[in-house]
Design an enzyme around this catalytic site. Structure first.
Site, short mmCIF file in Angstrom:
data_model
loop_
_atom_site.label_atom_id
_atom_site.label_comp_id
_atom_site.label_asym_id
_atom_site.label_seq_id
_atom_site.Cartn_x
_atom_site.Cartn_y
_atom_site.Cartn_z
N CYS A 2 -18.89 10.30 65.16
CA CYS A 2 -18.39 9.47 64.71
C CYS A 2 -19.14 9.72 62.93
O CYS A 2 -20.11 10.84 62.99
CB CYS A 2 -18.47 8.64 65.08
SG CYS A 2 -17.55 8.29 67.15
N ARG A 27 -14.28 15.18 59.82
CA ARG A 27 -14.15 15.05 60.43
C ARG A 27 -13.85 14.56 61.82
O ARG A 27 -13.77 15.24 62.97
CB ARG A 27 -16.28 14.17 60.56
CG ARG A 27 -17.16 14.89 59.93
CD ARG A 27 -18.67 13.74 59.82
NE ARG A 27 -18.91 12.74 61.02
CZ ARG A 27 -19.27 13.87 61.67
NH1 ARG A 27 -20.28 14.51 60.72
NH2 ARG A 27 -20.19 13.42 62.73
N TRP A 77 -15.14 8.74 66.30
CA TRP A 77 -14.25 9.87 67.35
C TRP A 77 -14.45 8.91 68.18
O TRP A 77 -15.44 9.41 69.13
CB TRP A 77 -14.43 10.45 66.91
CG TRP A 77 -14.70 12.29 67.80
CD1 TRP A 77 -14.64 12.59 68.61
CD2 TRP A 77 -13.33 13.08 68.01
NE1 TRP A 77 -14.20 13.58 69.37
CE2 TRP A 77 -12.90 13.63 68.66
CE3 TRP A 77 -12.31 13.36 66.78
CZ2 TRP A 77 -12.01 15.00 68.74
CZ3 TRP A 77 -11.05 14.06 66.93
CH2 TRP A 77 -11.11 14.89 67.90
N ASN A 103 -23.70 6.35 66.67
CA ASN A 103 -23.14 6.96 66.59
C ASN A 103 -24.13 8.09 67.91
O ASN A 103 -25.67 8.13 68.21
CB ASN A 103 -23.40 8.79 65.86
CG ASN A 103 -22.45 8.44 64.42
OD1 ASN A 103 -21.07 7.63 64.96
ND2 ASN A 103 -23.40 9.21 63.76
N GLY A 104 -23.21 8.51 68.96
CA GLY A 104 -24.39 8.86 69.91
C GLY A 104 -23.57 8.46 71.11
O GLY A 104 -22.77 7.72 71.55
N GLU A 489 -12.97 35.75 76.18
CA GLU A 489 -13.15 34.54 75.35
C GLU A 489 -13.72 35.98 73.86
O GLU A 489 -12.92 35.79 72.84
CB GLU A 489 -14.24 34.24 75.99
CG GLU A 489 -14.40 33.05 74.64
CD GLU A 489 -13.75 32.34 74.45
OE1 GLU A 489 -12.40 32.37 74.78
OE2 GLU A 489 -13.65 31.50 73.20
N LYS A 493 -11.56 36.00 70.44
CA LYS A 493 -12.29 35.82 69.19
C LYS A 493 -12.34 36.24 67.88
O LYS A 493 -11.59 36.90 67.23
CB LYS A 493 -13.76 35.51 69.41
CG LYS A 493 -14.53 34.17 70.36
CD LYS A 493 -14.29 32.72 69.13
CE LYS A 493 -12.91 31.75 69.89
NZ LYS A 493 -12.71 31.63 71.01
N GLU A 496 -8.52 37.00 67.33
CA GLU A 496 -8.11 35.82 66.24
C GLU A 496 -8.20 35.23 65.34
O GLU A 496 -7.76 35.53 64.03
CB GLU A 496 -7.93 34.26 66.95
CG GLU A 496 -8.96 33.89 67.30
CD GLU A 496 -9.30 32.55 68.31
OE1 GLU A 496 -8.20 31.62 68.25
OE2 GLU A 496 -10.02 31.65 68.81
N HIS A 512 -8.59 52.24 87.58
CA HIS A 512 -6.84 51.97 87.38
C HIS A 512 -5.84 52.04 86.57
O HIS A 512 -5.10 51.51 86.84
CB HIS A 512 -6.92 50.76 88.18
CG HIS A 512 -7.17 50.78 89.81
ND1 HIS A 512 -7.37 51.09 90.29
CD2 HIS A 512 -8.92 49.62 89.56
CE1 HIS A 512 -8.99 50.87 91.48
NE2 HIS A 512 -9.29 49.85 90.86
N LYS A 611 -4.32 24.93 64.90
CA LYS A 611 -5.02 24.30 66.10
C LYS A 611 -4.86 23.72 67.72
O LYS A 611 -5.54 23.93 67.93
CB LYS A 611 -6.24 23.49 65.31
CG LYS A 611 -7.74 22.57 65.56
CD LYS A 611 -8.32 23.75 66.16
CE LYS A 611 -9.87 23.03 67.30
NZ LYS A 611 -9.99 24.36 67.35
#
Ligand code: AGP
Length: 616
Positions: A2, A27, A77, A103-104, A489, A493, A496, A512, A611
């Site tokens: 937040c 944000r 958020w 926040n938190g 992964e 990365k 993309e 194989h 996204k």
């Protein structure tokens, strides 16, 4: 995550609050609100209309009583409770005389709420933040001033916070504090001399370039033209001064060149926040938030994970953890394939959807199909109240904060952490893993954020390795066991954001077929940290080396046997096997990042990608 803003003094309180909140908009947020000090009272307004919240808040504030002398504001958020007006900040105490923005995460929120309710306090939201307002109220009722009341209240909180508090009883004063979550204060340049408070520099950058940054457990009192900082006991402390010469865009990125590097840097926090309050200090897990009770979870005899992209890779890691710890079959499927192959599901199957956005249509439809077939459905989502979170029987939120870069980084790590927490919790409920072993894994998990931070600091070393490969157009990525999803992964990365072909294989599969492609100069990146298949992994590395491949290995610190097999090494600290993906993937993110940057690509907005993918 937040955003917080606060101001006292001058004649531009409303503008500073609303402009500050607008500057925090980048944000991401789902609701917004302000509380202002007017005529010895607090005046509060909130809006929870998603990305329209700030516009709607502005309209309400236009009708505010004239001439507030100070105030606090917040963009939320959601992490605890739905993104509704009732849960939007600021939160008030029972008297309406104390307002808090935060926040938190308050880890001991449940026990504090219970204690406060026993003493007659009435909660009006589902947030963890509200307890802070009531704790301050109790201290004020006992005769403390606002600063002392906040200090005492903080002594009762476990968790992380950056907060701002105002009281009708002390017009013109804001008390703020931090532990873990960032907070800066400043005096505005110019005649107003306003005292300013913000979670992020961009919120107040237009007013000054000199800030005081608070350390953990420091409390600051803001009054027009004056700031004073103390520790939790009220002893004065000298805060650190920060002079910023970045422009606003750089400031939004926290001084980083792009959101991706900022978000990679936030990974230790993302993991820590995801563990917070769930991995308890006594070595057990608490997931009351899950919405599926323990009795129902005990019925589960098979787990099925569905996800896409990076979320799928996080799910692959979880398959190993679930099978090892829970000793139940765990299947995983690419979400877009799942429902079309008629999977065998029943009431005893737990289907876990994994999605940063909670909106990816393939995963959403897979979960709906599972629910229609009678399975229990749970989602791991980073967005509170996402479509998946609303649909599912249960939800476990990752707490990575908004991720702006298209490439998933901090949400990927948070997903692995959440899935491992879930696997351990299921093991606790089923009694499949001795309590001492669960406690030992949790202890190792708690160390992971520090190890991720240590790994991130080696960015220059990764950049130097990446610089050797800027002309290469084809990469192989290899891994075994949990190193295999890490390799996948790493390859994703690279594809993309750096737009180079990168094929990932479980290393044992090489012989194989794919090994036919290895020839002198082929670049092979392999995860060769010390998991149970490390020796076999090195044999696979030897196979590609003997065919002339250039080998880059992710290896554990000091492991010279592994380094001897490599042309280049990406060093990482050793981590227990099932947790190792949380650390081992980090240099592969950095590797892709530096290759993309070397080509001048926009790492935050790679071509052809969105996204959130809401088409099949
Ligand atoms: C990864 O970097 C991606 N941008 C992409 O693969 C992503 O993980 C995938 O589209 C799934 O998204 P979700 O987690 O929001 O469901």
């Amino acid at each position: 995550m937040c955003g917080i803003i606060g101001v006292t003094g001058g004649s531009e309180v409303v503008d500073i609050l609303l402009d500050g909140l607008a500057r925090l908009e980048y944000r991401g947020y789902d609701s917004a609100g302000v509380a202002m000090q007017v005529d010895g009272k607090l005046w509060r307004a909130r809006a929870a209309t998603g990305t329209r919240s700030l516009d709607d808040l502005r309209k309400v504030v236009e009708s505010a009583p004239a001439a507030p002398i100070g105030g606090i504001g917040h963009t939320r958020w959601a992490t605890h409770g739905h993104p509704t007006e009732r849960n939007a900040h600021p939160h008030l105490d029972c008297t309406g005389g104390v307002a808090v923005v935060h926040n938190g995460i308050v880890e001991n929120c449940r026990e504090l709420t219970a204690a406060l309710e026993r003493s007659g306090h009435v909660m009006t939201s589902d947030t963890d933040t509200e307890v802070i307002a009531h704790l301050v109220e109790e201290e004020l009722a006992g005769g403390a001033g606002l600063a002392a009341a906040v200090r005492s209240a903080l002594g009762r909180l476990r968790g992380s916070f950056a907060l701002g508090v105002v009281s009708a009883a002390e017009p013109g004063t804001i008390v703020a504090a931090r532990r873990v979550s960032p907070l800066v204060v400043a005096i505005a340049d110019g005649p107003g001399g306003e005292a300013l408070l913000a979670s992020d520099i961009p919120a107040i950058l237009g007013r000054t370039r000199t800030f005081w940054t608070l350390d953990d457990d420091q409390v600051v009192v803001l009054q027009p033209g004056a700031l004073s900082v103390t520790d939790l006991h009220g002893a004065p402390v000298e805060p650190a001064v920060l002079h910023v010469d970045w422009d606003l865009e750089a400031a939004e990125k926290g001084g980083h060149d792009d959101f991706m590097s900022k978000e990679m840097g936030e990974q230790p926090r993302a993991v820590q926040d995801t563990l917070r309050g769930r991995a308890l200090p006594d070595g057990t897990l608490s997931l009351d938030e899950l919405r599926i009770d323990a009795a129902a979870l005990r019925q589960v005899d098979k787990v099925f994970i569905v996800a896409c992209g990076s979320s799928f890779h996080a799910g692959l890691v979880a398959k190993y953890a679930i099978e090892r710890w829970l000793r139940l079959p765990a299947e995983i499927d690419i979400a877009s394939e799942f429902r079309y192959r008629d999977p065998v599901l029943d009431r005893r199957t737990l289907v876990v959807g994994v999605s940063q956005s909670g909106e990816t249509v393939d995963t959403l439809q897979a979960m709906r199909h599972a629910a229609a077939e009678g399975a229990r459905v749970l989602v791991i989502s980073n967005v509170v109240d996402s479509s998946m979170a609303r649909d599912a029987d249960g939800v476990l939120y990752t707490r990575a904060g908004p991720e702006i870069g298209v490439a998933a980084t901090k949400t990927h790590l948070a997903q692995i952490a959440a899935l491992e927490i879930l696997a351990l919790y299921l093991s606790q409920v089923h009694g499949s893993l001795p309590a001492a072993e669960i406690a030992a894994v949790l202890q190792s998990l708690q160390a992971v954020p520090g190890l991720v931070a240590e790994t991130l600091q080696r960015d220059d070393q990764v950049a130097a390795v990446a610089a050797r490969f800027t002309e290469v157009r084809d990469f192989f990525f290899l891994g075994r066991h949990v190193g295999s999803p890490v390799a996948m992964e790493g390859a994703l990365k690279l594809k993309e954001i750096a737009y180079v072909r990168a094929e990932a294989y479980p290393a044992g599969e090489l012989k194989h077929g794919p090994i036919a492609l290895i020839e002198p100069g082929t670049v092979v990146v392999a995860v060769a940290t010390r998991n149970r298949l490390w020796e076999k992994m090195l044999s696979n590395v030897a196979e590609v080396r003997s065919r002339g491949a250039t080998v880059v290995l992710v290896a554990n610190d000091g492991d010279e046997d592994t380094a001897a097999m490599a042309d280049h090494v990406l060093w990482v600290p050793p981590v227990p096997e099932l947790l190792s993906p949380l650390v081992d993937v980090v240099p592969l993110q950095q590797f892709a990042y530096h290759l993309a940057r070397a080509h001048g690509f926009d790492v935050d907005r790679p071509r052809n990608l969105a996204k959130t993918v809401t088409v099949e």
